[in-house]
Design an enzyme around this catalytic site. Structure first.
Site, PDB file in Angstrom:
ATOM      1  N   THR A  99      63.876  -0.679  16.124  1.00 55.56           N
ATOM      2  CA  THR A  99      64.573  -1.380  15.047  1.00 55.56           C
ATOM      3  C   THR A  99      66.053  -1.253  15.366  1.00 55.56           C
ATOM      4  OG1 THR A  99      62.858  -0.818  13.440  1.00 55.56           O
ATOM      5  CG2 THR A  99      65.022  -1.420  12.556  1.00 55.56           C
ATOM      6  N   GLU A 131      62.880  -9.700  13.272  1.00 56.82           N
ATOM      7  CA  GLU A 131      62.927  -9.863  11.824  1.00 56.82           C
ATOM      8  C   GLU A 131      64.375  -9.672  11.396  1.00 56.82           C
ATOM      9  OE1 GLU A 131      58.484  -8.810  10.239  1.00 56.82           O
ATOM     10  OE2 GLU A 131      59.894  -7.144  10.298  1.00 56.82           O
ATOM     11  N   GLU A 187      57.583 -17.316  12.010  1.00 62.95           N
ATOM     12  CA  GLU A 187      57.677 -18.414  11.041  1.00 62.95           C
ATOM     13  C   GLU A 187      58.347 -19.651  11.647  1.00 62.95           C
ATOM     14  OE1 GLU A 187      59.551 -15.252   8.523  1.00 62.95           O
ATOM     15  OE2 GLU A 187      59.041 -16.719   6.963  1.00 62.95           O
ATOM     16  N   HIS A 233      59.177 -15.477   2.982  1.00 57.98           N
ATOM     17  CA  HIS A 233      58.618 -14.804   4.163  1.00 57.98           C
ATOM     18  C   HIS A 233      57.190 -14.335   3.890  1.00 57.98           C
ATOM     19  CE1 HIS A 233      58.211 -12.222   7.650  1.00 57.98           C
ATOM     20  NE2 HIS A 233      57.955 -11.197   6.868  1.00 57.98           N
ATOM     21  N   ARG A 286      53.825  -9.150  17.229  1.00 63.39           N
ATOM     22  CA  ARG A 286      52.861  -9.762  16.301  1.00 63.39           C
ATOM     23  C   ARG A 286      51.417  -9.609  16.758  1.00 63.39           C
ATOM     24  NH1 ARG A 286      55.901  -9.661  11.937  1.00 63.39           N
ATOM     25  NH2 ARG A 286      57.825 -10.830  12.221  1.00 63.39           N
ATOM     26  N   ASP A 303      60.934   0.176   5.318  1.00 63.40           N
ATOM     27  CA  ASP A 303      61.129  -1.265   5.411  1.00 63.40           C
ATOM     28  C   ASP A 303      60.349  -1.958   4.299  1.00 63.40           C
ATOM     29  OD1 ASP A 303      61.993  -3.668   6.410  1.00 63.40           O
ATOM     30  OD2 ASP A 303      60.409  -3.814   7.907  1.00 63.40           O
ATOM     31  N   LYS A 349      55.433  -2.240  15.094  1.00 61.12           N
ATOM     32  CA  LYS A 349      56.792  -2.255  14.559  1.00 61.12           C
ATOM     33  C   LYS A 349      57.567  -0.965  14.812  1.00 61.12           C
ATOM     34  CE  LYS A 349      56.015  -5.595  10.890  1.00 61.12           C
ATOM     35  NZ  LYS A 349      57.277  -6.354  10.860  1.00 61.12           N
ATOM     36  N   GLU A 380      67.086  -8.889   8.876  1.00 63.51           N
ATOM     37  CA  GLU A 380      67.081  -8.147   7.613  1.00 63.51           C
ATOM     38  C   GLU A 380      68.476  -7.583   7.329  1.00 63.51           C
ATOM     39  OE1 GLU A 380      63.781  -5.507   7.038  1.00 63.51           O
ATOM     40  OE2 GLU A 380      62.590  -6.444   8.617  1.00 63.51           O
ATOM     41  N   GLN A 412      50.485  -5.983  16.036  1.00 70.03           N
ATOM     42  CA  GLN A 412      50.442  -5.850  14.571  1.00 70.03           C
ATOM     43  C   GLN A 412      49.169  -6.461  13.981  1.00 70.03           C
ATOM     44  OE1 GLN A 412      53.745  -7.845  12.682  1.00 70.03           O
ATOM     45  NE2 GLN A 412      52.909  -7.625  10.636  1.00 70.03           N
ATOM     46  N   ASP A 471      64.458  -5.943  12.960  1.00 67.41           N
ATOM     47  CA  ASP A 471      63.256  -5.107  12.996  1.00 67.41           C
ATOM     48  C   ASP A 471      62.257  -5.760  13.959  1.00 67.41           C
ATOM     49  OD1 ASP A 471      61.489  -3.090  12.283  1.00 67.41           O
ATOM     50  OD2 ASP A 471      60.706  -4.225  10.578  1.00 67.41           O
TER      51      ASP A 471
HETATM   52  O1  LIG Z   1      51.937 -10.036   5.377  1.00 63.45           O
HETATM   53  C1  LIG Z   1      51.650  -9.490   6.457  1.00 63.45           C
HETATM   54  O2  LIG Z   1      50.485  -9.389   6.796  1.00 63.45           O
HETATM   55  C2  LIG Z   1      52.707  -8.977   7.371  1.00 63.45           C
HETATM   56  C3  LIG Z   1      54.007  -8.933   7.060  1.00 63.45           C
HETATM   57  C4  LIG Z   1      55.074  -8.519   7.953  1.00 63.45           C
HETATM   58  O3  LIG Z   1      54.900  -8.349   9.150  1.00 63.45           O
HETATM   59  C5  LIG Z   1      56.447  -8.366   7.392  1.00 63.45           C
HETATM   60  C6  LIG Z   1      56.977  -6.969   7.357  1.00 63.45           C
HETATM   61  O4  LIG Z   1      56.629  -6.098   8.081  1.00 63.45           O
HETATM   62  C7  LIG Z   1      57.999  -6.609   6.392  1.00 63.45           C
HETATM   63  C8  LIG Z   1      59.201  -7.463   6.389  1.00 63.45           C
HETATM   64  O5  LIG Z   1      60.094  -7.239   7.202  1.00 63.45           O
HETATM   65  O6  LIG Z   1      59.290  -8.355   5.541  1.00 63.45           O
HETATM   66 CA   LIG Z   2      60.499  -5.717   8.822  1.00 61.30          CA
HETATM   67 MG   LIG Z   3      60.680  -1.931  13.611  1.00 60.24          MG
END
Ligand SMILES: O=C(O)/C=C/C(=O)CC(=O)CC(=O)O
Ligand SMILES: [Ca+2]
Ligand SMILES: [Mg+2]
Length: 390
Positions: free
Chosen positions: A238, A182, A338, A118, A218, A111, A234, A184, A221, A214
């Site tokens: 997916t 997400e 977001e 973003h 949060r 990914d 994550k 995508e 994460q 995806d």
């Molecule tokens: O910038 C960060 O700390 C985290 C970013 C993400 O969670 C985005 C990611 O996993 C990838 C994406 O789908 O753009």
């Molecule tokens: Ca992603």
């Molecule tokens: Mg995933």
């Protein structure tokens, strides 16, 4: 010219007309989507050249993916002849499109993170005291290796994941309270096993495109992912659309990529592979976002070149996703993180207000692109409903 497939959804101005012809797998085996129905190809194998028949009588798309670009072109050309003919080929029988299952065996899953909007939005929320974009971002398509075994076909329920999150007095364990999506676009690989695929050779290794959600927790994460990157937040699920739209269908959708700056030679494209794909995110029946894929800062060709530049090979069934697609406007953001600005600005969803996903919520992502001669090319929906943690 009227086709034997007498269906208003099988038309040039509809996403699944004869200009699109995505492949999938139904109970009868390998099939092609025609409008809102599917045509199993196994029973029609005799209408194809001998060497192509095993690709169509196989239980899923793995053999077709492995065959390579010359065969992809020949199969598609013959399928198009058969579905646009005035009379039905012997053995043809249309079946419902919603019986589709996982169409291929996912080999590896990568990914990326190639939307500047973003990346800047997430940077502002997660790293408020730092520059939103880290210094590597304008020089390479940042990515991570995900989990192939938890890639699910559209329609699969998503069980809310358990995990650790930060609490006031140390970590807390339980079901995620910040479950997100997400939006995508995914690229399904095929052809010869190869390392160091140049950007110009990348199209020979990409069979087609799917919509991707995806799913991301949060809270899990944010607590776990420094410094090694996304892990359990994550890896639980997916989702991908059930029908793969061939790369060949996107010839009229190509645009220069929205480049992020001066790149090292191996990332410079000699052909533009940005794609003008319009995405729509629907939350419990309400359109909450329209992310524009044309704003992405790296193309799939640059992503594949980067992914293999160290010698790592790509093989049939590999799936890589673009990264969350967000545009510059508020209603173009590709995640609820977001859209709700980290939960501080609830989103109107039907008559309710939402920040992150609640049990029972359904999210559906669809996409379309310009096709040849003013037609429209569709990517099949990816949908999923959140169910309570077990
Ligand atoms: O910038 C960060 O700390 C985290 C970013 C993400 O969670 C985005 C990611 O996993 C990838 C994406 O789908 O753009
Ligand atoms: Ca992603
Ligand atoms: Mg995933």
């Amino acid at each position: 010219m009227t086709s034997w497939i007498d269906d208003p959804a099988f038309a040039a101005d509809k996403p699944f007309g004869p200009q699109t012809l995505p492949y999938g797998v139904v109970a009868e085996g390998v099939a092609v989507r025609v409008g809102d129905r599917a045509l199993p190809l196994g029973p029609l194998a005799a209408a194809f050249d001998d060497d192509l028949r095993p690709l169509l009588t196989a239980p899923n798309l793995d053999a077709l993916l492995a065959a390579g670009p010359a065969e992809w072109k020949r199969v598609r050309a013959r399928v198009r002849e058969l579905v646009t003919a005035g009379t039905a080929p012997e053995g043809a029988a249309l079946v419902p499109v919603d019986t589709a299952r996982m169409p291929f065996t996912v080999a590896d899953y990568v990914d990326f993170y190639s939307s500047r909007d973003h990346a800047e939005n997430v940077g502002r929320m997660f790293r408020p005291n730092a520059e939103p974009l880290l210094p590597n971002w304008t020089h390479l398509p940042v990515g991570y290796h995900g989990r192939a075994g938890t890639v699910y076909v559209s329609g699969t329920d998503i069980v809310r994941p358990h995990g650790q999150r930060a609490g006031e007095d140390g970590p807390v364990f339980g079901p995620s309270v910040r479950l997100d999506i997400e939006a995508e676009i995914g690229f399904v690989c095929g052809g010869a096993v190869a390392g160091r695929v140049s950007a110009s050779a990348a199209p020979d290794h990409v069979f087609g495109l799917v919509t991707v959600n995806d799913w991301s927790a949060r809270d899990i994460q944010a607590w776990e992912y420094v410094p090694l990157g996304p892990f359990l937040g994550k890896s639980f699920a997916t989702s991908v659309g059930a029908w793969i739209t061939p790369l060949e269908a996107f010839a009229a959708a190509r645009v220069p990529v929205n480049a992020s700056g001066k790149l090292l030679d191996y990332l410079v494209e000699d052909q533009p592979w940005g794609l003008d794909i319009a995405i729509e995110v629907v939350w419990n029946g309400t359109v909450v976002s329209r992310p524009p894929f044309r704003t992405m800062a790296y193309s799939f060709a640059q992503q594949l070149a980067h992914m293999t530049v160290n010698g790592a090979t790509v093989r049939p069934g590999d799936l890589f996703a673009s990264g969350t697609v967000s545009g510059p406007e508020k209603d173009q953001r590709g995640s609820f993180l977001e859209l709700s600005w980290n939960g501080t600005e609830p989103v109107a969803v039907g008559g309710e207000k939402r920040t992150f996903l609640e049990d029972g919520d359904t999210v559906t992502i669809t996409a379309t692109a310009p096709g040849p001669d003013g037609s429209v090319v569709g990517l099949s929906e990816v949908t999923g409903t959140v169910v309570a943690a077990g």
